[in-house]
Every structure is written in structure tokens, then in C-alpha cells.
Design an enzyme around this catalytic site. Structure first.
Site, PDB file in Angstrom:
ATOM      1  N   LYS A 267       0.826  -1.212   0.000  1.00 58.10           N
ATOM      2  CA  LYS A 267       0.000   0.000   0.000  1.00 58.10           C
ATOM      3  C   LYS A 267       0.868   1.273   0.000  1.00 58.10           C
ATOM      4  CE  LYS A 267      -4.098  -1.832  -0.150  1.00 58.10           C
ATOM      5  NZ  LYS A 267      -3.785  -3.099  -0.834  1.00 58.10           N
TER       6      LYS A 267
HETATM    7  C1  LIG Z   1      -9.914  -2.764  -1.824  1.00 52.77           C
HETATM    8  C2  LIG Z   1      -9.294  -3.447  -0.654  1.00 52.77           C
HETATM    9  N1  LIG Z   1      -9.975  -3.525   0.504  1.00 52.77           N
HETATM   10  C3  LIG Z   1      -9.462  -4.110   1.590  1.00 52.77           C
HETATM   11  C4  LIG Z   1      -8.211  -4.659   1.566  1.00 52.77           C
HETATM   12  C5  LIG Z   1      -7.702  -5.355   2.787  1.00 52.77           C
HETATM   13  O1  LIG Z   1      -6.603  -4.746   3.318  1.00 52.77           O
HETATM   14  P1  LIG Z   1      -5.721  -5.499   4.459  1.00 52.77           P
HETATM   15  O2  LIG Z   1      -4.826  -6.443   3.756  1.00 52.77           O
HETATM   16  O3  LIG Z   1      -5.005  -4.380   5.140  1.00 52.77           O
HETATM   17  O4  LIG Z   1      -6.691  -6.186   5.350  1.00 52.77           O
HETATM   18  C6  LIG Z   1      -7.447  -4.599   0.399  1.00 52.77           C
HETATM   19  C7  LIG Z   1      -6.090  -5.182   0.407  1.00 52.77           C
HETATM   20  O5  LIG Z   1      -5.365  -5.237  -0.496  1.00 52.77           O
HETATM   21  C8  LIG Z   1      -8.001  -3.988  -0.744  1.00 52.77           C
HETATM   22  O6  LIG Z   1      -7.317  -3.936  -1.894  1.00 52.77           O
END
Ligand SMILES: Cc1ncc(COP(=O)(O)O)c(C=O)c1O
Length: 382
Positions: free
Chosen positions: A181
Site C-alpha cells: 500500500k
Molecule cells: C480494496 C481493498 N480492501 C481491503 C483490503 C484489505 O486490506 P488489508 O490487507 O489491510 O486487510 C485490500 C487489500 O489489499 C483492498 O485492496
């Protein structure tokens, strides 16, 4: 040449900050988390931020904080990472999908109202690739039907649309600090909200529903804690926060580099008839989290593998969630139900995008994509 799909941007200052925490007394949620939360809130222009262990956790807790329960329905998009829909399932509610716009891949706000039922309790839009959904329209629909709006802003820290930023019109915005990210602590996440009561509830929900965190228990005269509600173990640690603090300072500079890379890609591909590019709308500033192209769906996988073979790191963001095995089996979803999301899911390829990518590497990616797509264009024209 080999172009990695992603390289993180953690620098010496970030490492020093982590070492400082490691040499201190307090590793779990404490002052450094508070400092990060304040800094992130200031960056966003939001009143409160609550640090957690992932965006998945942020989504789960936000839904709980707004009272989403078994039997409820939450309207969301099938063009997302599974975390979005899975978080709805964790609460016992049902994700109800609405198809997306062909130009942006974002949830089509004009179709949302048709999906509202007496069970609908929230809308969960995802700002795909870094471009915000039509939050004004979504807020209007939500107000009309008394729904909460939880934004999945995992891709969208730097985004704005018509002057609106994540967390401004939504009741909560959820962010990811996962390894790839725009700012990262390897794993991590946060909820930002202007609602003080919800922020307080989120702070309890992230730590088992306890009335006091470890820092409060330790630093003051001992007082017993209580468990006030059923919470989870999702609290951000001081170590994670230490990694993030300095990155907040560099958000804009890094965005500028990614924007410049995206412009190079767009200049190179926009008149290419074999390649379709998602649109960044007028008045919209994309956070430029990932850069995707779309190619003929029957040849996507071959193009993808060829790019990989020629040392270009690639990914797919995303195959439509409703067509994944679990969702098909659990809910009976089938091909044809959300055709635009399916089409994007079958034709999309994500190219490398990160500040450390050099111009030379970008040129190599462009050249390779052009060659590979031209090769396959011959066969898909036949
Ligand atoms: C659109 C979206 N929502 C939620 C997430 C979940 O993030 P995390 O891995 O921090 O839980 C991601 C992760 O890549 C994502 O691309």
C-alpha cells in the site's frame, strides 16, 4: 532487466523510529499509536483515527460499530479484494453486490437504490485503484434510506473527488497499510471518522471490548478494567505505528512520483487499440494506488504470463468476487449477474507502480506491454 511488481519505500528514518520503539518499554498500543493516529487525522482532515491491524479489521469493526448484525444486508461491489465482502460476512450480514461503472470500475451509484431492501443497513463503496466513488450520490441515497456509509479506502489515502476526500461524507473510512500500500507497516490498517462516539467504540472493539488499554493500565494508578462489549484483538502496536509515522510526511511526494509514472503509461497506451485504460474522471484526483490496463478477456492470462516471462511483475486487481468458489457455493452467484465487473475481472492486468520505479524501468514495461499485446492482438483479431 527485471521489473519488480512492487518495492516498498521504507527509509532509514522509518527504521530508526522502529528501533527507538524496540529500545523502549512499550511495544503494544500506546503513545506512538496515538501520535500516528493524530498525524493521519490531520493529513486527512478527519477528526479521529483508530489504528488497527489491517483494513480487513477496520472494515469489520466499522460495520460492528454501526450496528451491522446477522440478517442485515450491506450493499457493496464485486470489483474489489475479497476483504470487503468477507468483512460483511464476519458480522453475520450478507453482502449484496451492485455492478460497477465500465469506465472506472467503481460501484455504479445509479444502481444502488434498486438493491435497497428493508434489511439493508449500510453501503460499503470501494474507491477502486485510488479513484473515489460518487460519494455525493451515495450519501444522498444513504440519508434517504437511513443507511451507514463505510468507505473502503484501502487504495485511496490521497484521493479526492469534487473536493471531497475519504471520510468526509462517509460515516467511516477504512485504510490499509498492507505491504504494497501507499504507506505500509507490512500489515496494518485504520478507521478514520468524524464521529467521536464511534471512534471511542472502535477503540474498545479493537481490544476485546475492554474499558482500558494496556497503556492506561500501566501508566496510571492501577484500576480494574471491565469488558463492556464483545470486541476483537485488532489493536495496532507501537512498532507498526513507528514505521508509519514518518511515511505520513512523504505521502504527497510519493504520490507525485506515482502520478508521473501513470502519465507515462497513459501517454504510451491511450491511443493503443489493443489496450483499454480505466478513466480518471474530471474533477477526480486518483490516489494512483495501482495502474491497470485491460486487454481482450480471452487472451488476458496469456498476456499476463508473457509479461511475467519477460520479467515484468504483474498482478490482477481483481477477478470479480461473486465468481470465486466460496461465493458461488454459499450464495449461488453465477456468471452474468454482474457483467461489467466480470468483464473487468476477466480482462484486467496490473502493472508495476511505486515511487522507486525508474523511468528506464517504466520504458521497459511500456515496450514489453506493447510488444506482447501486439502479438496477441493478431490472434484476437482473427
Ligand atoms: C480494496 C481493498 N480492501 C481491503 C483490503 C484489505 O486490506 P488489508 O490487507 O489491510 O486487510 C485490500 C487489500 O489489499 C483492498 O485492496
Amino acid at each position: 532487466m527485471k521489473v519488480e511488481f512492487y518495492k516498498h519505500n521504507i527509509g532509514q528514518q522509518d527504521i530508526n523510529n522502529v528501533v527507538e520503539v524496540l529500545n523502549s518499554l512499550f511495544l503494544t498500543t500506546g503513545e506512538v499509536v496515538n501520535e500516528f493516529e493524530d498525524k493521519f487525522s490531520r493529513y486527512l482532515g478527519c477528526r479521529h483515527t483508530v489504528g488497527v491491524t489491517s483494513c480487513t479489521a477496520a472494515l469489520h469493526l466499522s460495520l460492528l460499530a454501526y450496528g451491522i448484525r446477522p440478517g442485515d444486508e450491506v450493499i457493496t461491489t464485486p470489483m474489489t479484494f475479497i476483504a470487503t465482502a468477507n468483512a460483511v460476512l464476519y458480522t453475520g450480514a450478507k453482502p449484496v453486490f451492485v455492478d460497477v461503472e465500465p469506465e472506472t470500475g467503481n460501484i455504479n451509484a445509479d444502481l444502488i437504490e434498486d438493491a435497497v431492501t428493508s434489511r439493508t443497513k449500510a453501503i460499503l463503496p470501494v474507491h477502486l485503484y485510488g479513484q473515489m466513488c460518487d460519494m455525493k450520490k451515495i450519501r444522498q441515497i444513504a440519508d434517504k434510506h437511513h443507511l451507514a456509509v463505510i468507505e473502503d479506502a484501502a487504495h485511496a489515502i490521497e484521493a479526492s473527488r469534487d473536493g471531497i476526500r475519504p471520510g468526509e461524507l462517509g460515516d467511516a473510512a477504512c485504510f490499509s497499510f498492507y505491504a504494497t500500500k501507499n504507506i505500509t507497516s507490512g500489515e496494518g490498517g485504520a478507521v478514520s471518522t468524524n464521529n467521536e462516539e464511534i471512534a471511542e467504540k472502535l477503540k474498545k472493539l479493537r481490544l476485546h471490548g475492554m474499558s482500558k488499554g494496556a497503556a492506561e493500565r500501566y501508566s496510571k494508578r492501577y484500576e480494574h478494567w471491565d469488558m463492556e462489549m464483545l470486541g476483537w484483538k485488532y489493536n495496532m502496536s507501537n512498532i507498526q505505528a513507528a514505521l508509519l509515522i514518518n511515511q505520513v510526511e512523504n505521502i504527497s511526494r510519493n504520490w507525485e512520483r506515482r502520478e508521473a509514472i501513470c502519465r507515462m503509461y497513459e501517454d504510451a497506451f491511450s491511443s493503443n487499440t489493443h489496450i483499454f485504460l480505466p478513466l480518471v474522471l474530471l474533477g477526480s484526483r486518483s490516489a494512483r494506488h495501482v495502474f491497470t490496463i485491460q486487454v481482450h478477456p480471452e487472451k488476458r492470462d496469456e498476456v499476463l504470463l508473457q509479461l511475467q516471462e519477460r520479467a515484468v511483475g504483474v498482478a490482477v486487481n481483481f477477478r470479480a468476487v461473486h465468481l470465486l468458489t466460496f461465493y458461488r457455493q454459499a450464495f449461488g452467484y453465477k456468471k452474468g449477474m454482474y457483467p461489467i465487473a466480470e468483464k473487468i475481472g476477466a480482462s484486467t492486468i496490473t502493472l508495476p507502480l511505486y515511487p522507486k520505479l525508474t523511468d528506464e524501468e517504466v520504458r521497459y514495461v511500456i515496450q514489453t506491454v506493447k510488444e506482447v499485446t501486439a502479438e496477441y492482438a493478431q490472434t484476437w483479431a482473427e
